[in-house]
Enzyme design. Sequence first.
Site, PDB file in Angstrom:
ATOM      1  N   PHE A  88      -2.951 -15.825  -3.853  1.00 14.93           N
ATOM      2  CA  PHE A  88      -3.540 -14.667  -4.525  1.00 14.93           C
ATOM      3  C   PHE A  88      -2.799 -14.372  -5.825  1.00 14.93           C
ATOM      4  O   PHE A  88      -3.417 -14.112  -6.861  1.00 14.93           O
ATOM      5  CB  PHE A  88      -3.511 -13.437  -3.619  1.00 14.93           C
ATOM      6  CG  PHE A  88      -4.016 -12.198  -4.307  1.00 14.93           C
ATOM      7  CD1 PHE A  88      -5.378 -11.964  -4.427  1.00 14.93           C
ATOM      8  CD2 PHE A  88      -3.135 -11.292  -4.879  1.00 14.93           C
ATOM      9  CE1 PHE A  88      -5.854 -10.841  -5.087  1.00 14.93           C
ATOM     10  CE2 PHE A  88      -3.596 -10.167  -5.542  1.00 14.93           C
ATOM     11  CZ  PHE A  88      -4.958  -9.948  -5.640  1.00 14.93           C
ATOM     12  N   ASP A  89      -1.463 -14.399  -5.768  1.00 17.47           N
ATOM     13  CA  ASP A  89      -0.679 -14.130  -6.978  1.00 17.47           C
ATOM     14  C   ASP A  89      -0.985 -15.149  -8.068  1.00 17.47           C
ATOM     15  O   ASP A  89      -1.022 -14.810  -9.257  1.00 17.47           O
ATOM     16  CB  ASP A  89       0.814 -14.153  -6.653  1.00 17.47           C
ATOM     17  CG  ASP A  89       1.233 -12.923  -5.867  1.00 17.47           C
ATOM     18  OD1 ASP A  89       2.286 -12.975  -5.223  1.00 17.47           O
ATOM     19  OD2 ASP A  89       0.491 -11.926  -5.882  1.00 17.47           O
ATOM     20  N   LYS A  94      11.661  -4.418   3.078  1.00 19.10           N
ATOM     21  CA  LYS A  94      10.230  -4.279   2.787  1.00 19.10           C
ATOM     22  C   LYS A  94       9.484  -4.250   4.116  1.00 19.10           C
ATOM     23  O   LYS A  94       9.282  -5.279   4.752  1.00 19.10           O
ATOM     24  CB  LYS A  94       9.730  -5.419   1.908  1.00 19.10           C
ATOM     25  CG  LYS A  94       8.285  -5.223   1.469  1.00 19.10           C
ATOM     26  CD  LYS A  94       7.818  -6.322   0.547  1.00 19.10           C
ATOM     27  CE  LYS A  94       6.396  -6.025   0.081  1.00 19.10           C
ATOM     28  NZ  LYS A  94       5.447  -5.920   1.214  1.00 19.10           N
ATOM     29  N   ARG A 104      -2.690   5.069  -0.285  1.00 15.98           N
ATOM     30  CA  ARG A 104      -2.536   4.712  -1.697  1.00 15.98           C
ATOM     31  C   ARG A 104      -3.873   4.658  -2.422  1.00 15.98           C
ATOM     32  O   ARG A 104      -4.010   5.130  -3.537  1.00 15.98           O
ATOM     33  CB  ARG A 104      -1.838   3.357  -1.837  1.00 15.98           C
ATOM     34  CG  ARG A 104      -1.796   2.884  -3.303  1.00 15.98           C
ATOM     35  CD  ARG A 104      -1.179   1.502  -3.453  1.00 15.98           C
ATOM     36  NE  ARG A 104       0.256   1.544  -3.282  1.00 15.98           N
ATOM     37  CZ  ARG A 104       0.933   0.853  -2.397  1.00 15.98           C
ATOM     38  NH1 ARG A 104       0.290   0.090  -1.545  1.00 15.98           N
ATOM     39  NH2 ARG A 104       2.244   0.918  -2.323  1.00 15.98           N
ATOM     40  N   LYS A 148      15.355  -2.039  -6.365  1.00 19.43           N
ATOM     41  CA  LYS A 148      14.992  -0.980  -7.309  1.00 19.43           C
ATOM     42  C   LYS A 148      16.184  -0.612  -8.182  1.00 19.43           C
ATOM     43  O   LYS A 148      17.325  -0.602  -7.711  1.00 19.43           O
ATOM     44  CB  LYS A 148      14.535   0.282  -6.561  1.00 19.43           C
ATOM     45  CG  LYS A 148      13.342   0.092  -5.652  1.00 19.43           C
ATOM     46  CD  LYS A 148      13.032   1.371  -4.887  1.00 19.43           C
ATOM     47  CE  LYS A 148      11.828   1.210  -3.973  1.00 19.43           C
ATOM     48  NZ  LYS A 148      11.575   2.425  -3.170  1.00 19.43           N
ATOM     49  N   CYS A 195     -26.910 -27.000   1.936  1.00 17.09           N
ATOM     50  CA  CYS A 195     -26.466 -25.735   2.517  1.00 17.09           C
ATOM     51  C   CYS A 195     -26.695 -25.742   4.029  1.00 17.09           C
ATOM     52  O   CYS A 195     -27.816 -26.013   4.486  1.00 17.09           O
ATOM     53  CB  CYS A 195     -27.225 -24.571   1.883  1.00 17.09           C
ATOM     54  SG  CYS A 195     -26.817 -22.958   2.602  1.00 17.09           S
ATOM     55  N   CYS A 240     -29.594 -23.079   4.762  1.00 20.00           N
ATOM     56  CA  CYS A 240     -30.987 -23.173   4.311  1.00 20.00           C
ATOM     57  C   CYS A 240     -31.405 -24.578   3.889  1.00 20.00           C
ATOM     58  O   CYS A 240     -32.584 -24.805   3.596  1.00 20.00           O
ATOM     59  CB  CYS A 240     -31.237 -22.203   3.161  1.00 20.00           C
ATOM     60  SG  CYS A 240     -30.338 -22.594   1.646  1.00 20.00           S
ATOM     61  N   CYS A 255     -24.465 -22.571  -2.999  1.00 23.11           N
ATOM     62  CA  CYS A 255     -25.886 -22.669  -2.677  1.00 23.11           C
ATOM     63  C   CYS A 255     -26.652 -21.860  -3.716  1.00 23.11           C
ATOM     64  O   CYS A 255     -26.455 -20.644  -3.824  1.00 23.11           O
ATOM     65  CB  CYS A 255     -26.153 -22.122  -1.274  1.00 23.11           C
ATOM     66  SG  CYS A 255     -27.912 -21.962  -0.901  1.00 23.11           S
TER      67      CYS A 255
END
Length: 683
Positions: free
Chosen positions: A32-33, A111, A132, A288, A406, A409, A425
């Site tokens: 994802f990153d 964390k 959040r 931090k 597909c 279909c 598709c």
Amino acid sequence: MLRQWQELAEQVREHQFRYYVRDAPVITDAEFDELLRRLEALEEQYPELRTPDSPTQLVGGAGFATEFEPVEHLERMLSLDNAFNTEELTAWAGRIHADVGDSAAYLCELKIDGVALSLVYEGGRLTRASTRGDGRTGEDVTLNARTIEDVPERLSHSEDHRMPEVLEVRGEVFFRVADFQALNASLVEEGKAPFANPRNSAAGSLRQKDPAVTARRRLRMICHGLGHTEGFRPATLHQAYLALQAWGLPVSQHTTLVADLAEVQARIDYWGEHRHEVDHEIDGVVVKVDDVALQRRLGSTSRAPRWAIAYKYPPEEAQTKLLDIRVNVGRTGRVTPFAFMTPVKVAGSTVAQATLHNASEVKRKGVLIGDTVVIRKAGDVIPEVLGPVVDLRDGSEREFVMPTTCPECGTPLAPEKEGDADIRCPNTRSCPGQLRERVFHVSSRNALDIEMLGYEAGAALLSARVIGDEGDLFGLTEEELLRTDLFRTKAGDLSANGRRLLANLDKAKAAPLWRVLVALSIRHVGPTAARALATEFGSIDAIVAATTEQLAAVEGVGPTIASAVSEWFTVDWHREIVERWRAAGVRMADERDDSVPRTLAGVTVVVTGSLPGFSRDEAKEAIVTRGGKAAGSVSKKTSYVVAGDAPGSKYDKAVELGVPILDEDGFRKLLEQGPPAEAGEPT
């Protein structure tokens, strides 16, 4: 280049939806990153592609509406940037050094793998708890939060720390491992499906409609940050934690103050070896800058503070049997292979399937059906197939062949453009797989939020030919529902669920325009853009009549979304869906109360401190009903700040930026007459 941006943005939004709304992610944190970084790099190269609605400009959960009431944070509640190795951590520390020199000390915190929660105390009393959400607006979960053992109704008196007038404190809600295991055992005994992992169970438990259910589930909380405060300005974060503890709020006993990066790395290494000695799951260490003044100097991006970073540990791994590889057709036609495996425990939860993304990825990993494969939970959350254990092959394994047509279909599959790894598709109107996903999308929380119209119900209605597509939903009758076993009793009558579905469909006809826009499955149009369009144009007809340039000029829309909206309404069957909904009674325009003058159209107002004549909600309502925006934080775009008694940091920010400041009398004049309003010091 526009198409490349659209595809990347669509992928990021889809994975955010799966993570924040469905609690069912299908790719790793690292993957994802990487998608997000590719999108950011593209927008850096072509700034005109960057819109306020872009995933790069929003906190992760932005734009996904829920069944709980929305509530605005007093101060933005941001996410964290991640580091997955020493090099990325060192690069972050280097940026800190370049900005503030060697003066920064660091706090190292565990964390916690849970759900973020914001608590607001006014005069020492808990007045609100919220998730959040998009960082500015979250869900009001106050009743549920009050059932959490660690959340005090009132703050304790302390001789050393004066109680603040307003305290917005952030933290993480989670399950201890033992409590999570006990919860799952009880669910199994009741014949219910267990939760996949502690994070999912914490999210689900916090968002129960019945607070009594939340109360039975033994949620815990640890506070790890501040939002807006009035009457409390600590010099350092570790001093703030001491004050929070003195007031009876829960803080971690594993937080350490260190002087430099070497000590930071030592804490990361220590907890990497001892992570399972903690009574709750952790997936990293948050680092931090301790000094609050330095935090202010470093500032933040639109989604994360620059003064903090989350170091993520490498995920745990396990071996299991790859039983099969099957493909799934998504709402946009994307065909994705999934690995189906013998269930196995990894990082505290059971894994039975994982995405393989596309045929190229299957080939790159070198996996065969029947292989023993190595899997891991990336970020200790998302399952990923790493590859095969080749030495354990016995010759019975077989290669996966991506279908050329597909599976839903029979339409020939093809990439949208040459060079794409994904295949799609193209039968967008009538492919059964895409139809099911679109019908499910209509009912989802971020669209029309129709209970009883889940995935199973949508599939049943389509397979029984009760509906042909989403356009038929609002014309459903009792007689038609009786054609499906799902909504028919043994006696042949309409079931209670069937009656509820019809009632919920009827209720959804009166939904606000922005929800209708989201439900239409227009590419790139999520709740943020839909709200902006609905506010500006007021009706579907006005949106259809608008030019692409007029759409793009709306704040929060931009050229990419504008083009997608214009193109969507050029397709005949898309317009047919709209007209069938209209004929069935779906409201295609928002009703406006013309008795209230729109004196604040285009005006952004921030309220800080207490006003004798207005509660906080009343002040916000007064602004919004007059066409204004009631914002939660002060920026250069703020038109006015209204300052009551004991104003907080927002007042200081307004002075710093030169934003006009009004007292209550000035606020009343602004409501009545609109700008320009005469600024005045608070009384």
